[in-house]
Each structure stands twice: as C-alpha cells, then as structure tokens.
Scaffold this active site. Structure first.
Site, short mmCIF file in Angstrom:
data_model
loop_
_atom_site.label_atom_id
_atom_site.label_comp_id
_atom_site.label_asym_id
_atom_site.label_seq_id
_atom_site.Cartn_x
_atom_site.Cartn_y
_atom_site.Cartn_z
N ASP A 8 -14.74 17.00 51.13
CA ASP A 8 -13.44 17.67 51.09
C ASP A 8 -13.06 17.83 49.61
O ASP A 8 -13.89 17.56 48.71
CB ASP A 8 -12.39 16.91 51.92
N HIS A 9 -11.83 18.24 49.35
CA HIS A 9 -11.41 18.47 47.96
C HIS A 9 -11.52 17.21 47.11
O HIS A 9 -11.80 17.28 45.92
CB HIS A 9 -9.97 18.99 47.93
N CYS A 65 -15.58 12.04 50.66
CA CYS A 65 -14.15 12.39 50.57
C CYS A 65 -13.54 11.44 49.54
O CYS A 65 -14.26 10.91 48.69
CB CYS A 65 -13.47 12.33 51.95
N GLY A 66 -12.24 11.23 49.59
CA GLY A 66 -11.62 10.36 48.59
C GLY A 66 -12.10 8.93 48.73
O GLY A 66 -12.45 8.27 47.75
N THR A 67 -12.10 8.44 49.96
CA THR A 67 -12.52 7.06 50.22
C THR A 67 -13.85 6.95 50.95
O THR A 67 -14.44 5.87 51.00
CB THR A 67 -11.49 6.36 51.13
N GLY A 68 -14.27 8.02 51.59
CA GLY A 68 -15.44 7.98 52.48
C GLY A 68 -15.06 7.59 53.90
O GLY A 68 -15.84 7.77 54.84
N GLY A 70 -12.33 8.63 55.93
CA GLY A 70 -11.99 9.72 56.85
C GLY A 70 -13.24 10.43 57.34
O GLY A 70 -13.37 10.73 58.54
N HIS A 98 -31.37 -1.14 59.59
CA HIS A 98 -30.93 -1.86 60.79
C HIS A 98 -30.17 -0.99 61.79
O HIS A 98 -30.35 -1.15 62.99
CB HIS A 98 -30.01 -3.02 60.38
N ASN A 99 -29.26 -0.13 61.27
CA ASN A 99 -28.39 0.65 62.18
C ASN A 99 -28.94 2.04 62.47
O ASN A 99 -28.33 2.77 63.24
CB ASN A 99 -26.99 0.82 61.58
N ARG A 109 -13.11 8.63 44.97
CA ARG A 109 -12.03 7.89 44.32
C ARG A 109 -12.32 6.39 44.26
O ARG A 109 -11.52 5.62 43.73
CB ARG A 109 -10.71 8.15 45.06
N HIS A 134 -33.22 -4.61 66.51
CA HIS A 134 -32.58 -3.41 65.94
C HIS A 134 -32.57 -2.28 66.97
O HIS A 134 -31.57 -1.59 67.14
CB HIS A 134 -33.29 -2.97 64.66
N ARG A 137 -30.04 -3.08 69.70
CA ARG A 137 -28.64 -2.91 69.28
C ARG A 137 -28.28 -1.43 69.12
O ARG A 137 -27.16 -1.03 69.47
CB ARG A 137 -28.41 -3.68 67.98
C1 RB5 Z 1 -7.50 13.32 50.81
O1 RB5 Z 1 -6.33 13.15 50.08
C2 RB5 Z 1 -8.00 11.98 51.35
O2 RB5 Z 1 -7.10 11.48 52.28
C3 RB5 Z 1 -9.38 12.15 51.94
O3 RB5 Z 1 -10.24 12.64 51.00
C4 RB5 Z 1 -10.04 10.88 52.44
O4 RB5 Z 1 -9.99 9.88 51.48
C5 RB5 Z 1 -9.65 10.42 53.75
O5 RB5 Z 1 -10.18 9.43 54.28
#
Ligand code: RB5
Length: 149
Positions: A8-9, A65-68, A70, A98-99, A109, A134, A137
């Site tokens: 995403d952005h 994404c920002g955190t991975g 979402g 394993h998975n 981020r 493995h 599971r």
């Molecule tokens: C976007 O602002 C942010 O929420 C998205 O990239 C992600 O981190 C969501 O999990």
C-alpha cells in the site's frame, strides 16, 4: 519461479528495492501495485496478490504495508494462504520451514531496507520441511479453514 509483490502507500518506498533484490536472485516478479505514495487500502493489494498465488500463476508472495499486519490479516482471509508478518530473519526462515507460509509480510514503518532484504533472503532461500508434525499441523490449519472460512 514467480513471486508476487504488493504494497500500500505505506509500503511503497521500500517496494522497488525489494523487487530489485528478488529479481537479482533470479525470480520473475509480478507487481500488483500500488504504484505511488497516494493513500490507498491495503486489502485491495493483499487480495490481488493472493489471487495470483491461488490461481497458480505465482508460487510465493511478499506484501508490504506500514506494519505488515494489515496485509497479513487480509491475506489470511483467503483459503490456502498462509501469510506471516515478520520482522526478524529467524521467523522469516522458520515460517517457510515449519508453517509452509506462502506470503511474507513486513512493515516499512517497522524495519529498514537492510532488514527487509534479509527477511526476503531468509524466506525465499528456505524450504518447507514437509514431514512429520509439520505436515500434520499444516493440515490442521487447512481443516480450520474448511470449517471457518
Ligand atoms: C496505513 O496508514 C497503515 O494503516 C497500513 O499501511 C498498515 O500498517 C495497516 O496494517
């Protein structure tokens, strides 16, 4: 082997370095977007990437994404997808071994580009162990999907 990559952005800045790295390792890359820093919605790109894997066009995927988080939540809504959000190399390797994870997710981020490329190496260079507990599971994961998705 073809690898699908999406972001995403909030994952866009790191995507080109990841793509370049994956290509330099000898893989073909399918990029499902996004293609700019303009605000967008991560489930769209997670869904597009999962469809490439579920159709058989790509074997593995990378979602940023920002955190991975979402991206991993969205990807794991698909039957047959096992997406792992990682920020350390050990987990990125073990989730293949394993998975039998078929998508690696991480957050621009959260980690820097150096760690991102190390995660990609660990994930792509590892192989599913495909034996013993493995297999049991991973089959249990599929059963949960059948019953609940
Ligand atoms: C976007 O602002 C942010 O929420 C998205 O990239 C992600 O981190 C969501 O999990």
């Amino acid at each position: 082997m073809k690898i699908v990559i999406g972001c995403d952005h909030a994952g866009f800045n790191i995507k080109s370095a990841v793509k370049e790295h994956v290509v330099s390792k000898g893989y073909e890359v399918i990029d499902v977007g996004t293609d700019s820093n303009a605000s967008c919605h991560y489930p769209v790109f997670a869904d597009a990437a999962c469809k490439k894997i579920l159709s058989g066009e790509c074997e593995l995927g990378i979602l940023i994404c920002g955190t991975g988080i979402g991206m991993s939540i969205a990807a794991n809504k698909h039957k047959g997808i096992r997406a792992a959000c990682c920020s350390d190399v050990f987990s990125a390797r073990l989730t293949r071994e394993h998975n039998d994870a078929n998508i690696l997710c991480f957050g621009e981020r959260v980690i820097g580009v150096g760690t991102a490329l190390d995660l990609v190496d660990a994930f792509l260079d590892a192989k599913y162990m495909n034996s013993g507990n493995h297999v049991t599971r991973v089959a249990m994961l599929s059963k949960i999907e059948e019953e609940n998705l």
